[in-house]
Design an enzyme around this catalytic site. Structure first.
Site, PDB file in Angstrom:
ATOM      1  N   GLU A 279       0.832  -1.208   0.000  1.00 24.99           N
ATOM      2  CA  GLU A 279       0.000   0.000   0.000  1.00 24.99           C
ATOM      3  C   GLU A 279       0.864   1.254   0.000  1.00 24.99           C
ATOM      4  OE1 GLU A 279      -2.965  -0.576   3.044  1.00 24.99           O
ATOM      5  OE2 GLU A 279      -3.474  -2.543   2.237  1.00 24.99           O
TER       6      GLU A 279
ATOM      7  N   HIS B 138     -14.159 -11.308   7.685  1.00 28.50           N
ATOM      8  CA  HIS B 138     -13.225 -11.807   8.699  1.00 28.50           C
ATOM      9  C   HIS B 138     -11.970 -10.961   8.689  1.00 28.50           C
ATOM     10  CE1 HIS B 138     -14.990 -16.137   8.101  1.00 28.50           C
ATOM     11  NE2 HIS B 138     -15.689 -15.462   8.993  1.00 28.50           N
ATOM     12  N   GLU B 139     -11.842 -10.076   9.656  1.00 27.10           N
ATOM     13  CA  GLU B 139     -10.574  -9.351   9.811  1.00 27.10           C
ATOM     14  C   GLU B 139      -9.734 -10.139  10.801  1.00 27.10           C
ATOM     15  OE1 GLU B 139      -8.996  -6.401   8.488  1.00 27.10           O
ATOM     16  OE2 GLU B 139      -7.474  -7.542   9.580  1.00 27.10           O
TER      17      GLU B 139
ATOM     18  N   GLU C  56      -5.313  -6.911   2.239  1.00 29.26           N
ATOM     19  CA  GLU C  56      -3.928  -7.085   2.718  1.00 29.26           C
ATOM     20  C   GLU C  56      -3.439  -8.476   2.312  1.00 29.26           C
ATOM     21  OE1 GLU C  56      -6.144  -4.227   4.142  1.00 29.26           O
ATOM     22  OE2 GLU C  56      -6.381  -6.066   5.299  1.00 29.26           O
TER      23      GLU C  56
ATOM     24  N   GLU D 215      -7.257  -6.998  -2.564  1.00 30.37           N
ATOM     25  CA  GLU D 215      -6.805  -5.603  -2.518  1.00 30.37           C
ATOM     26  C   GLU D 215      -5.350  -5.607  -2.987  1.00 30.37           C
ATOM     27  OE1 GLU D 215      -6.084  -3.977   1.311  1.00 30.37           O
ATOM     28  OE2 GLU D 215      -7.290  -2.211   0.914  1.00 30.37           O
TER      29      GLU D 215
ATOM     30  N   GLU E  97      -9.956   3.479   0.187  1.00 27.91           N
ATOM     31  CA  GLU E  97      -9.950   3.795   1.623  1.00 27.91           C
ATOM     32  C   GLU E  97      -8.891   4.836   1.975  1.00 27.91           C
ATOM     33  OE1 GLU E  97      -9.213   0.015   3.531  1.00 27.91           O
ATOM     34  OE2 GLU E  97      -7.095   0.030   3.031  1.00 27.91           O
TER      35      GLU E  97
HETATM   36  C1  NOJ Z   1      -8.521  -3.011   5.746  1.00 28.92           C
HETATM   37  C2  NOJ Z   1      -9.408  -3.251   4.576  1.00 28.92           C
HETATM   38  O1  NOJ Z   1      -8.764  -2.897   3.369  1.00 28.92           O
HETATM   39  C3  NOJ Z   1     -10.655  -2.452   4.775  1.00 28.92           C
HETATM   40  O2  NOJ Z   1     -11.473  -2.551   3.641  1.00 28.92           O
HETATM   41  C4  NOJ Z   1     -11.358  -2.930   6.011  1.00 28.92           C
HETATM   42  O3  NOJ Z   1     -12.485  -2.117   6.243  1.00 28.92           O
HETATM   43  C5  NOJ Z   1     -10.437  -2.864   7.222  1.00 28.92           C
HETATM   44  N1  NOJ Z   1      -9.196  -3.481   6.947  1.00 28.92           N
HETATM   45  C6  NOJ Z   1     -11.050  -3.541   8.437  1.00 28.92           C
HETATM   46  O4  NOJ Z   1     -11.121  -4.913   8.202  1.00 28.92           O
HETATM   47 CA    CA Z   2      -6.379  -2.265   3.170  1.00 35.00          CA
END
Ligand code: NOJ
Ligand code: CA
Length: 687
Positions: free
Chosen positions: A181, A384-385, A464, A482, A488
């Site tokens: 990024e 899922h983060e 990521e 991504e 963002e």
């Molecule tokens: C980074 C992601 O690119 C974004 O889209 C997301 O909202 C945040 N992480 C939280 O998971």
């Molecule tokens: Ca991101």
């Protein structure tokens, strides 16, 4: 299927070479089917090397090949060509979804076996494929005595580029905290230290090229390190213990790829990366569905909602239903909801081990929401983060996907927010180890999520991620990712993405595959009152027309419609383009463009007659003339044009948008006038 061009193998007499201790170098070559690309492989000074020419111009000068091992003797010098084999292929295969339905794979293949000329007489093969649009090569190390449990420290692979002081490159650094990024830089080749791939160059001899890799599986990602001017050496991303790849003989590396073109658009029209990937391993993938989605998402990025619980919690049953109604009204397929599961309160980036992937916050009722979605015909999209705590994710993965499957969720967005080199894994002894997003360990973890999800007919959109190397061909449920600065960054990035960013993406990141960029924010100057104290005020540095054009320009089979619903409903005329634009294509063609400056794409709707066009420019306003050669003959089209108005300018008049309709046909000329950071979006509707 391969047809053997030369049935017999050319076997060189190794014993003869050894006996007389001759240093007669052997050299073998292969040409692309159109004879424009030539690769030459030789063992000058007993060291495997290769060279590449395009239309007789050098593209890659004499570059070494080989590998360094931790405990075994390196594959470096002391090797000679022992056998060669030539094959060719000419076939067409189909993508279940993609930029185009049919892909032509036409290439000539040369396998060159190298043998160590003294004990322990190791052998390995370099397999080269020459296509009209570039080359690929990989190492194949067969099983042989003494080479089980191999630890690769690095490759010796070089890409030696001509005239490093006079040739241009577009690139991002490698091994830095923010993964991929970064803002793309344009520089002379000799100003680069270490770069990620895809790495794009315009040589001073006029040839365009992109260095990348294809089919990165069970191996470390490759970055490029400039060791002397013009000498770019592969640098594999290591595990936390310093080893790059843990394997055993009987393996092959990913393909190292060099796409070559006479014009910048040639790179964009190349299918070389996909052609070097294995065919679909999942069988019937009709359950993988391209489409458009909205989400409880942008609000979190601009601060109107939160992921964590509280007054501003976004992921509530009520709000999700509202978004489902909005999606249903405009024919969008899904609603992404982030922040539905426990673990977001507090510093979620640091505490990814606290995430539950099955436990919802009390104000989010998964069963009710999925039922409601069924009623209105909209799918819930899962989220899922992991915050890079991948062992925590792995431990819950089966239950997490089973839960989503039970509730009819067909697509999950995953996230691996963590500083590069800071992915947390727990090793076999219970110790925490820190790994890179593009090391062998994570290459495996990303694929684990994709293959486990496939068992439940779930598609994965990775944020990521490790860089894309075309694995969507083999695993078509890896639907997007991504892997660059997305929209963002315009919400909170310091600085936000500058006007040239999306054009740069087209000629770099996008060469690897689809990106979930999330174009189409309509309120370009959101939250201006809340931006005090920032070095850069956050806004979307484009015109409105450019936001529309990005849906055609930045390919992804799933496209987000990210802004708050009220911002779309405030501009219904412009919104109509987003409602109409498809995300899956029969054909795609980059018809004009220059790296980092502008691009024009034309795409035909999959299974339909309509064409769409997207054009974007950098900070410079420009006029581009194109011929509508791509349209079908003998048809007339109602051409719905969404373009920058006369006063449009991204800083002063970003909303100056003209929508007009004309009738046109194949071969007509069309002039596109784009404002500063502007664009044009067009639907060619067959009459
Ligand atoms: C980074 C992601 O690119 C974004 O889209 C997301 O909202 C945040 N992480 C939280 O998971
Ligand atoms: Ca991101």
């Amino acid at each position: 299927m391969y047809s053997a061009k030369f049935i017999g193998k050319m076997v060189l007499s190794l014993s003869c070479l050894l006996a007389s201790n001759l240093s007669v170098a052997k050299s073998v070559s292969i040409f692309s089917p159109d004879n424009q690309v030539k690769v030459e492989i030789s063992d000058d000074n007993n060291q495997p090397v290769y060279r590449v020419f395009y239309q007789n111009k050098p593209v890659i000068q004499t570059s070494k090949l080989g590998m360094y091992f931790k405990s075994e003797p390196n594959f470096l010098d002391g090797f000679n060509i022992s056998e060669t084999d030539i094959q060719n292929r000419n076939q067409v295969w189909q993508q279940p979804w993609g930029e185009r339905r049919e892909i032509k794979d036409q290439h000539n293949e040369l396998s060159v076996q190298f043998k160590r000329n003294e004990a322990p007489f190791h052998t390995y093969t370099l397999k080269f494929r020459a296509f009209n649009d570039g080359i690929g090569f990989r190492y194949e190390v067969p099983e042989q005595t003494g080479l089980d449990q191999l630890e690769i420290i690095n490759e010796a692979t070089e890409f030696v580029l001509p005239d490093s002081a006079g040739s241009d490159a577009w690139w991002i650094g490698a091994g830095q905290f923010n993964r991929y990024e970064h803002l793309y830089k344009k520089s002379k080749l000799n100003e680069i230290d270490r770069a990620n791939t895809p790495f794009t160059a315009r040589l001073s001899n006029g040839v365009y090229l992109s260095i990348h890799e294809a089919a990165l599986v069970d191996y470390a990602g490759m970055t490029l390190e400039q060791q002397q001017p013009g000498v770019f050496k592969a640098r594999l991303t290591p595990w936390s213990d310093g080893v790059a790849v843990k394997t055993q003989a009987g393996f092959h590396s990913p393909w190292r790829t060099i796409q070559i073109a006479q014009a910048a658009t040639g790179l964009l029209n190349s299918d070389l990366i996909l052609n070097l990937n294995e065919p679909n391993k999942l069988g019937d993938v009709s359950w993988v569905k391209p489409g458009k989605y909205v989400g409880i998402w942008w609000g979190m990025h601009i601060g109107t909602h939160t992921w964590g619980a509280g007054d501003k919690h976004g992921a509530t049953t009520e709000l999700t239903k509202t978004y489902m109604d909005f999606a249903a009204k405009y024919g969008f397929d899904g609603v992404l909801v982030e922040g539905w599961n426990t673990g977001w309160n507090g510093d979620w980036v640091a505490n990814g081990d606290l995430f539950s992937f099955t436990q919802a916050y009390p104000d989010f009722n998964l069963a009710k929401i999925s039922e409601y979605g069924k009623k209105v015909g909209v799918n819930l999209i899962g989220h899922h983060e992991t915050s890079g705590f991948v062992t925590n994710y792995k431990n819950q993965m089966a239950d997490a996907y089973a839960l989503y499957e039970k509730h009819g969720v067909e697509q999950v967005k995953t996230g691996y927010v963590a500083h590069a080199g800071n992915i947390t894994r727990v090793d076999e002894n219970g110790f925490e180890r820190k790994e890179w997003h593009d090391g062998q360990f994570m290459v495996g973890e990303y694929l684990r999520s994709v293959t486990e999800a496939a068992k439940r007919k779930i598609s994965i959109n990775t944020h990521e991620p490790v860089k894309d190397t075309g694995l969507r061909r083999t695993y078509p449920n890896w639907i997007s990712r991504e892997g660059a600065r997305g929209q963002e960054f315009n919400a909170w990035g310091q600085p936000p993405n500058p006007p040239e960013h999306t054009v740069n993406l087209v000629y770099t990141r996008m060469l690897s595959g689809p990106m979930d960029f999330t174009p189409g924010v309509f309120d370009l100057t959101f939250n201006q009152d809340q931006q005090g104290g920032k070095a850069y005020p956050n806004r979307i540095p484009t015109t409105l027309a450019k936001q529309l054009a990005l849906y055609v320009v930045l390919y992804s089979p799933i496209q987000m419609v990210p802004d708050l619903p009220e911002n779309y409903e405030a501009r219904p005329d412009a919104f109509q383009f987003i409602v109409d634009v498809p995300t899956d294509w029969e054909k795609s063609e980059a018809v004009a463009g220059e790296v980092g400056e502008y691009v024009v794409f034309a795409r035909q709707e999959r299974g339909g007659d309509d064409w769409y066009l997207g054009a974007i420019t950098d900070a410079n306003a420009r006029t581009v003339k194109i011929n509508l050669d791509f349209l079908s003959s003998n048809e007339t089209y109602d051409v719905q044009i969404y373009r920058d108005g006369e006063n449009a300018d991204w800083q002063t008049e970003p909303y100056d948008l003209i929508i007009e309709t004309r009738q046109m046909k194949k071969g007509d000329e069309l002039t596109l006038s784009m404002a500063t950071s502007g664009g044009t979006a067009i639907r060619f509707k067959k009459r």
